[in-house]
Motif scaffolding. Structure first.
Motif, PDB file in Angstrom:
ATOM      1  N   SER A  14     -19.961   3.381   8.742  1.00 20.66           N
ATOM      2  CA  SER A  14     -18.542   3.681   8.953  1.00 20.66           C
ATOM      3  C   SER A  14     -17.634   2.837   8.073  1.00 20.66           C
ATOM      4  N   VAL A  15     -18.170   1.737   7.518  1.00 20.42           N
ATOM      5  CA  VAL A  15     -17.377   0.839   6.676  1.00 20.42           C
ATOM      6  C   VAL A  15     -18.242   0.363   5.515  1.00 20.42           C
ATOM      7  N   ASP A  16     -17.658   0.363   4.313  1.00 20.63           N
ATOM      8  CA  ASP A  16     -18.310  -0.190   3.129  1.00 20.63           C
ATOM      9  C   ASP A  16     -17.390  -1.278   2.582  1.00 20.63           C
ATOM     10  N   ARG A  17     -17.592  -2.514   3.026  1.00 21.92           N
ATOM     11  CA  ARG A  17     -16.704  -3.613   2.654  1.00 21.92           C
ATOM     12  C   ARG A  17     -16.705  -3.888   1.151  1.00 21.92           C
ATOM     13  N   ASP A  18     -17.858  -3.777   0.499  1.00 22.22           N
ATOM     14  CA  ASP A  18     -17.912  -4.005  -0.944  1.00 22.22           C
ATOM     15  C   ASP A  18     -17.053  -2.986  -1.681  1.00 22.22           C
ATOM     16  N   HIS A  19     -17.120  -1.751  -1.236  1.00 20.87           N
ATOM     17  CA  HIS A  19     -16.313  -0.681  -1.827  1.00 20.87           C
ATOM     18  C   HIS A  19     -14.820  -0.980  -1.662  1.00 20.87           C
ATOM     19  N   LEU A  20     -14.399  -1.353  -0.461  1.00 24.06           N
ATOM     20  CA  LEU A  20     -12.996  -1.654  -0.204  1.00 24.06           C
ATOM     21  C   LEU A  20     -12.534  -2.855  -1.025  1.00 24.06           C
ATOM     22  N   ASN A  21     -13.384  -3.870  -1.133  1.00 18.89           N
ATOM     23  CA  ASN A  21     -13.035  -5.049  -1.936  1.00 18.89           C
ATOM     24  C   ASN A  21     -12.888  -4.700  -3.406  1.00 18.89           C
ATOM     25  N   ALA A  22     -13.741  -3.813  -3.904  1.00 18.99           N
ATOM     26  CA  ALA A  22     -13.648  -3.394  -5.313  1.00 18.99           C
ATOM     27  C   ALA A  22     -12.326  -2.680  -5.583  1.00 18.99           C
ATOM     28  N   ILE A  23     -11.868  -1.882  -4.644  1.00 20.65           N
ATOM     29  CA  ILE A  23     -10.575  -1.201  -4.803  1.00 20.65           C
ATOM     30  C   ILE A  23      -9.454  -2.234  -4.860  1.00 20.65           C
ATOM     31  N   ARG A  24      -9.453  -3.179  -3.936  1.00 21.93           N
ATOM     32  CA  ARG A  24      -8.391  -4.188  -3.895  1.00 21.93           C
ATOM     33  C   ARG A  24      -8.400  -5.074  -5.142  1.00 21.93           C
ATOM     34  N   ALA A  25      -9.565  -5.224  -5.755  1.00 23.34           N
ATOM     35  CA  ALA A  25      -9.672  -6.071  -6.948  1.00 23.34           C
ATOM     36  C   ALA A  25      -9.171  -5.378  -8.207  1.00 23.34           C
ATOM     37  N   ASP A  26      -8.954  -4.058  -8.159  1.00 19.48           N
ATOM     38  CA  ASP A  26      -8.543  -3.323  -9.356  1.00 19.48           C
ATOM     39  C   ASP A  26      -7.543  -2.220  -8.992  1.00 19.48           C
ATOM     40  N   THR A  27      -6.403  -2.646  -8.461  1.00 19.17           N
ATOM     41  CA  THR A  27      -5.417  -1.667  -7.987  1.00 19.17           C
ATOM     42  C   THR A  27      -4.889  -0.777  -9.109  1.00 19.17           C
ATOM     43  N   ASP A  28      -4.744  -1.326 -10.306  1.00 14.43           N
ATOM     44  CA  ASP A  28      -4.221  -0.514 -11.406  1.00 14.43           C
ATOM     45  C   ASP A  28      -5.151   0.646 -11.742  1.00 14.43           C
ATOM     46  N   ARG A  29      -6.428   0.437 -11.568  1.00 12.22           N
ATOM     47  CA  ARG A  29      -7.392   1.507 -11.851  1.00 12.22           C
ATOM     48  C   ARG A  29      -7.393   2.561 -10.748  1.00 12.22           C
ATOM     49  N   TYR A  30      -7.393   2.112  -9.491  1.00 18.21           N
ATOM     50  CA  TYR A  30      -7.583   3.042  -8.386  1.00 18.21           C
ATOM     51  C   TYR A  30      -6.289   3.609  -7.810  1.00 18.21           C
ATOM     52  N   ALA A  31      -5.176   2.953  -8.067  1.00 18.73           N
ATOM     53  CA  ALA A  31      -3.888   3.485  -7.604  1.00 18.73           C
ATOM     54  C   ALA A  31      -2.832   3.307  -8.676  1.00 18.73           C
ATOM     55  N   PRO A  32      -3.060   3.908  -9.864  1.00 21.63           N
ATOM     56  CA  PRO A  32      -2.062   3.794 -10.919  1.00 21.63           C
ATOM     57  C   PRO A  32      -0.749   4.427 -10.453  1.00 21.63           C
ATOM     58  N   GLY A  33       0.334   3.745 -10.689  1.00 17.19           N
ATOM     59  CA  GLY A  33       1.609   4.274 -10.223  1.00 17.19           C
ATOM     60  C   GLY A  33       1.928   3.866  -8.797  1.00 17.19           C
ATOM     61  N   GLY A  34       1.029   3.159  -8.139  1.00 18.95           N
ATOM     62  CA  GLY A  34       1.325   2.583  -6.835  1.00 18.95           C
ATOM     63  C   GLY A  34       1.410   3.562  -5.692  1.00 18.95           C
ATOM     64  N   VAL A  35       2.503   3.468  -4.935  1.00 21.94           N
ATOM     65  CA  VAL A  35       2.655   4.204  -3.676  1.00 21.94           C
ATOM     66  C   VAL A  35       2.573   5.712  -3.893  1.00 21.94           C
ATOM     67  N   LEU A  36       3.155   6.208  -4.958  1.00 24.19           N
ATOM     68  CA  LEU A  36       3.086   7.648  -5.231  1.00 24.19           C
ATOM     69  C   LEU A  36       1.645   8.125  -5.242  1.00 24.19           C
ATOM     70  N   HIS A  37       0.775   7.401  -5.914  1.00 23.27           N
ATOM     71  CA  HIS A  37      -0.620   7.826  -5.996  1.00 23.27           C
ATOM     72  C   HIS A  37      -1.275   7.832  -4.613  1.00 23.27           C
ATOM     73  N   LEU A  38      -0.950   6.864  -3.778  1.00 29.47           N
ATOM     74  CA  LEU A  38      -1.515   6.820  -2.428  1.00 29.47           C
ATOM     75  C   LEU A  38      -1.093   8.050  -1.628  1.00 29.47           C
ATOM     76  N   VAL A  39       0.167   8.424  -1.728  1.00 30.95           N
ATOM     77  CA  VAL A  39       0.651   9.629  -1.035  1.00 30.95           C
ATOM     78  C   VAL A  39      -0.113  10.861  -1.516  1.00 30.95           C
ATOM     79  N   LEU A  40      -0.312  10.958  -2.821  1.00 32.13           N
ATOM     80  CA  LEU A  40      -1.005  12.123  -3.373  1.00 32.13           C
ATOM     81  C   LEU A  40      -2.466  12.170  -2.951  1.00 32.13           C
TER      82      LEU A  40
END
Length: 195
Positions: A14-40
């Motif tokens: 139900s949880v992949d902590r390594d995966h979540l940590n990798a996202i937080r370590a590279d926000t520009d890659r996974y959420a370019p444009g910030g909040v807009l990308h999260l909404v999309l």
């Protein structure tokens, strides 16, 4: 553990902590444009649901003064199953990798022109996220903080509707004008402002 066919997510955890940590370590890659990308990213799931149902979906985007955003759709709700011990298990969309998109260099582009990665990006990059699910076989809500569930599936009373609401407060960035980007082929989207 019950073994179910993995289509969009791996039901084994139900949880992949390594995966979540990798996202937080590279926000520009996974959420370019910030909040807009999260909404999309959230809207893309609602669009998938409408497409699989073979009809146009309805969705609302509500912006709150505390910086949080709630996106609600009228789909079937997130897949929920019962394991061999009678425990309710939901598809782990918030805290595990989307097998279709996350590592795929040819992942489809969202309306902001950036690749789709999955709902776990939204959860990982939010201070908190509340996932409310209404299905014909039961309704519940669950809270996450930085992608980690901090409550169990808490049952809620049915109101006769089905659908999913994802209410989250992004960890960084500000909401920009969403209107030019609210274009999905299977959704009618209304954007609201709630004080």
């Amino acid at each position: 553990m019950t073994h179910w066919v993995n289509t969009t997510h791996d039901w084994a955890a139900s949880v992949d902590r390594d995966h979540l940590n990798a996202i937080r370590a590279d926000t520009d890659r996974y959420a370019p444009g910030g909040v807009l990308h999260l909404v999309l990213e959230v809207l893309a799931y609602a669009d998938d649901e409408a497409e699989s149902a073979g009809e146009r979906g309805l969705c609302s985007v509500t912006l709150y003064d505390d910086g949080s955003i709630a996106i609600a759709d009228n789909g079937r709700g997130t897949d929920t199953r019962v394991d061999e011990h009678g425990n309710v298990v939901k598809k782990p969309v918030m805290a595990t990798k989307d097998l279709r998109f996350f590592d795929d260099p040819s992942a489809p582009l969202l309306p902001d022109g950036h690749p789709r990665r999955g709902m776990s990006v939204v959860a990982a990059l939010s201070d908190w996220l509340v996932h409310t699910n209404r299905r014909t076989n039961g309704s519940w809500t669950q809270r996450y903080e930085h992608g980690i569930p901090v409550t169990s599936l808490d049952p809620i009373d049915s109101d006769g509707s089905t659908g999913t609401t994802v209410h989250f407060r992004p960890s960084y960035g500000e909401v920009v004008d969403l209107t030019p980007y609210l274009r999905f082929p299977h959704l009618d989207i209304r954007s609201l402002r709630k004080k």
